[in-house]
Write an enzyme that holds these catalytic residues in place. Structure first.
Site, PDB file in Angstrom:
ATOM      1  N   TRP A 139       0.853  -1.199   0.000  1.00 26.54           N
ATOM      2  CA  TRP A 139       0.000   0.000   0.000  1.00 26.54           C
ATOM      3  C   TRP A 139       0.883   1.241   0.000  1.00 26.54           C
ATOM      4  O   TRP A 139       2.103   1.148   0.184  1.00 26.54           O
ATOM      5  CB  TRP A 139      -0.928   0.016   1.216  1.00 26.54           C
ATOM      6  CG  TRP A 139      -2.215   0.744   0.946  1.00 26.54           C
ATOM      7  CD1 TRP A 139      -2.594   1.964   1.436  1.00 26.54           C
ATOM      8  CD2 TRP A 139      -3.279   0.305   0.112  1.00 26.54           C
ATOM      9  NE1 TRP A 139      -3.839   2.302   0.952  1.00 26.54           N
ATOM     10  CE2 TRP A 139      -4.280   1.303   0.130  1.00 26.54           C
ATOM     11  CE3 TRP A 139      -3.492  -0.836  -0.670  1.00 26.54           C
ATOM     12  CZ2 TRP A 139      -5.464   1.196  -0.588  1.00 26.54           C
ATOM     13  CZ3 TRP A 139      -4.677  -0.942  -1.385  1.00 26.54           C
ATOM     14  CH2 TRP A 139      -5.646   0.060  -1.337  1.00 26.54           C
ATOM     15  N   ASP A 195      -0.439  11.365  -0.464  1.00 26.06           N
ATOM     16  CA  ASP A 195      -1.544  12.316  -0.348  1.00 26.06           C
ATOM     17  C   ASP A 195      -2.833  11.588   0.018  1.00 26.06           C
ATOM     18  O   ASP A 195      -2.865  10.369   0.158  1.00 26.06           O
ATOM     19  CB  ASP A 195      -1.701  13.112  -1.644  1.00 26.06           C
ATOM     20  CG  ASP A 195      -2.154  12.245  -2.816  1.00 26.06           C
ATOM     21  OD1 ASP A 195      -2.001  11.005  -2.760  1.00 26.06           O
ATOM     22  OD2 ASP A 195      -2.658  12.803  -3.798  1.00 26.06           O
ATOM     23  N   GLU A 198      -3.828   8.695  -1.971  1.00 22.79           N
ATOM     24  CA  GLU A 198      -2.934   7.533  -1.826  1.00 22.79           C
ATOM     25  C   GLU A 198      -2.116   7.246  -3.086  1.00 22.79           C
ATOM     26  O   GLU A 198      -1.778   6.108  -3.371  1.00 22.79           O
ATOM     27  CB  GLU A 198      -3.735   6.285  -1.441  1.00 22.79           C
ATOM     28  CG  GLU A 198      -4.615   6.485  -0.220  1.00 22.79           C
ATOM     29  CD  GLU A 198      -5.323   5.226   0.217  1.00 22.79           C
ATOM     30  OE1 GLU A 198      -5.172   4.844   1.380  1.00 22.79           O
ATOM     31  OE2 GLU A 198      -6.022   4.613  -0.611  1.00 22.79           O
ATOM     32  N   GLU A 199      -1.767   8.302  -3.809  1.00 26.28           N
ATOM     33  CA  GLU A 199      -1.079   8.123  -5.083  1.00 26.28           C
ATOM     34  C   GLU A 199       0.275   8.823  -5.159  1.00 26.28           C
ATOM     35  O   GLU A 199       1.198   8.308  -5.790  1.00 26.28           O
ATOM     36  CB  GLU A 199      -1.972   8.644  -6.228  1.00 26.28           C
ATOM     37  CG  GLU A 199      -3.250   7.869  -6.402  1.00 26.28           C
ATOM     38  CD  GLU A 199      -4.193   8.505  -7.406  1.00 26.28           C
ATOM     39  OE1 GLU A 199      -5.111   7.806  -7.874  1.00 26.28           O
ATOM     40  OE2 GLU A 199      -4.031   9.710  -7.717  1.00 26.28           O
ATOM     41  N   GLU A 422     -18.997   6.171  -4.471  1.00 25.12           N
ATOM     42  CA  GLU A 422     -17.811   7.025  -4.502  1.00 25.12           C
ATOM     43  C   GLU A 422     -17.865   7.977  -5.690  1.00 25.12           C
ATOM     44  O   GLU A 422     -17.631   9.179  -5.563  1.00 25.12           O
ATOM     45  CB  GLU A 422     -16.563   6.154  -4.605  1.00 25.12           C
ATOM     46  CG  GLU A 422     -15.257   6.938  -4.677  1.00 25.12           C
ATOM     47  CD  GLU A 422     -14.059   6.005  -4.830  1.00 25.12           C
ATOM     48  OE1 GLU A 422     -13.299   5.872  -3.860  1.00 25.12           O
ATOM     49  OE2 GLU A 422     -13.885   5.426  -5.923  1.00 25.12           O
TER      50      GLU A 422
END
Length: 574
Positions: A139, A195, A198-199, A422
């Site tokens: 992750w 960030d 998550e990238e 989402e």
């Protein structure tokens, strides 16, 4: 799927049509969003089977995408919403949920995980299994916004309990959790982080903004309960964070979301930061990027306009009307579509602005915010407009309609059962990606509250000043001057450029605390630091990628600062 046209507005099946007012949508969706949010919280939420007490699942979706985990960030934002609703008297039935969350976070904090233990970086772990065990798969680690957001929510709760004379619970139960989080923030804020999407592994405006808020609130709470040993350190780091926050501003008129990533920097990250650090007592303060500040409004306009031609569902919509917005215009995740929470965030920033303008009885138009205000009054000029003027009325009415238009977009693409996923499709508005996203429901509730004129509790943004980089010694002239360092440096993904040097303001050659430069005008990296006047100063740029530190080649760079004013130094990486 059946498509029908109502009043010239394309509607999809059972979705809301334009003829339904925003008032009607808010009235209907509010209880549905609250129910959807609570359904995703263990142990008794109807869609959170397997989640332990107080655990927030991101979504019941377990396949493409699998969101059946608990994220520290999402959970904190959800419980900030719940705590605000309880403490503001909007829903006093939520006390049990809050107590469960506190208990769950006390456990989660102590779980060893791939990021470390509680004392070795584990608080930066982004997500856990819903049975409170560590997620050990690959992750984007670490994510340093979670501890700040969790402490923000718990400090809001602590302040309320102090007002109810429940000092013992605050000191014995809440404070240990808060202190763990804020020590982590104070010690790690200047390290790279993924960030909120998550990238991108660099530094993030959203993370920096909520970290700054958390330390300011933490200092106030520490003083209130006599835990003063942390005050000096946290105050110092809060000042450093506020200084660093300014470096994300791009002179093109918007906030650059991340110091890395190689994208335009136009990102919902920045709008979310503004609403999650909203403090009505601070007015339209630009230093903390308050929603109605000229920097935040200019940024909002740039962000929104970036999506007008990206999604086909935005085709033909006028510039002064709301549109669907997503994370960032270059997005390709799940096809790169608009998100409910980002579209609602735009509306919420505008509603927050109206709260302040109406409270202070005026609004100010600067050269920077002029293009935003011209959406609503093409003849407006730079100046301050009292609430008694027709210009104030015209603009605030226009902003209200503009904000409502973003809610109307969400209403149009909300199914009749009120469920919020989402994303919604950029071509036809149908729901996509994770179903029943808890964050989507929370964003609806906070936007609706802002529309009703409800402000969260103040966190101390009022009256702050920046002591950006001011040295306490070593100067020959007794004062300081603002020195801007620009360096032309090409980097690869993950690398950032820092500076340190021979004076306190440049961290006395310590690469572990070196100052991060902004890549807003890449490949030019920049930072402005207040340095001692009339002083010979040596410095070097440092290339850092995780634990890898590379100094530029010898000899040291050297400048002599002027006696007053400002100075610009243009360099090339050696």
């Amino acid at each position: 799927m059946l498509f029908t046209t109502l009043c010239g507005f394309l509607a999809v099946g059972s979705t809301w049509a334009q003829s339904s007012t925003v008032d009607a949508y808010v009235s209907t969706e509010s209880p549905l969003a609250k129910a959807g949010l609570l359904a995703n919280i263990g142990p008794s939420g109807s869609k959170s089977s397997g989640a332990l007490s107080g655990i927030v699942i991101a979504s019941p979706s377990s396949v493409n995408p699998d969101y059946l985990y608990t994220w520290t960030r999402d959970s904190a934002l959800v419980f900030q919403t719940i705590i605000d609703q309880f403490t503001l008297g909007l829903d006093t039935t939520l006390r049990g949920e809050i107590d469960n969350y506190v208990g769950a976070q006390a456990i989660i904090q102590q779980v060893s995980n791939p990021s470390g233990t509680i004392t070795t970086g584990g608080l930066g772990e982004p997500k856990f299994n819903i049975d409170e065990t560590a997620f050990t798969g690959a992750w984007g680690r670490p994510q340093r916004d979670g501890p700040a957001l969790r402490s923000n929510a718990l400090i809001t709760w602590a302040n309320y309990l102090l007002s109810e004379d429940n000092n013992t619970y605050v000191t014995n139960t809440l404070w240990p959790i808060i202190q763990n989080d804020l020590n982590y923030v104070a010690e790690n804020w200047n390290q790279s982080t993924y960030d909120l999407w998550e990238e991108v592994d660099s530094s993030s405006f959203f993370t920096t903004a909520v970290q700054h808020r958390s330390l300011r609130q933490g200092v106030q709470l520490a003083n209130a309960i006599g835990q003063t040993s942390v005050v000096s350190s946290w105050t110092t780091q809060a000042g450093n964070l506020l200084c660093f926050l300014q470096s994300f501003w791009n002179t093109a008129g918007y906030i650059t979301a991340n110091t890395g990533g190689g994208r335009s920097g136009k990102d919902a990250n920045t709008v979310l930061a503004s609403i999650h650090t909203f403090d009505a007592a601070a007015g339209c303060d630009a230093l903390t990027f308050q929603p109605c500040s000229d920097v935040a409004l200019s940024n909002l306009l740039t962000y929104v306009d970036a999506f007008r031609t990206v999604y086909s569902i935005n085709s033909g919509i006028a510039e002064n009307t709301g549109v669907a917005t997503g994370r960032y215009p270059e997005d390709s995740y799940q096809g790169g579509n608009p998100w409910y929470l980002t579209t609602l965030a735009v509306a919420e920033q505008l509603y927050d602005s109206l709260i302040v303008w109406n409270a202070q009885g005026s609004l100010n138009v600067t050269s920077l915010s002029l293009p935003f205000f011209q959406l609503f009054d093409s003849s407006v000029v730079v100046g301050t407009y009292a609430s008694s003027t027709s210009t104030f009325t015209t603009i605030t009415t226009g902003v209200q309609d503009y904000a409502d238009a973003f809610v109307e977009v969400v209403a149009k693409y909300t199914p009749s059962d009120g469920e919020l996923s989402e994303q919604y499709s950029k071509t036809d508005g149908s729901q996509l990606s994770a179903v029943d996203l808890t964050w989507s429901y929370a964003s609806a509730l906070t936007a609706f509250d802002a529309r009703a004129g409800i402000s969260p509790a103040s966190w101390g943004a009022k009256g702050l000043t920046s002591t950006c980089g001011i040295s306490t010694g070593g100067g020959g002239g007794g004062g300081t001057v603002a020195v801007t360092f620009n360096v032309d440096a090409t980097t690869v993904f993950g690398e950032n450029i820092y500076i340190c040097g021979s004076v306190d303001a440049l961290q006395n050659w310590d690469p572990d605390t070196a100052l991060l430069l902004s890549s807003a005008d890449y490949p030019i990296w920049s930072i402005t630091v207040n340095l001692p006047a009339s002083t010979d100063i040596q410095y070097k740029y440092v290339r850092i990628d995780g634990s890898s530190i590379t100094w530029e080649s010898d000899p040291n760079m050297e400048i002599t600062t002027p006696a007053s004013g400002s100075f610009i130094e243009n360099d090339t990486w050696r």
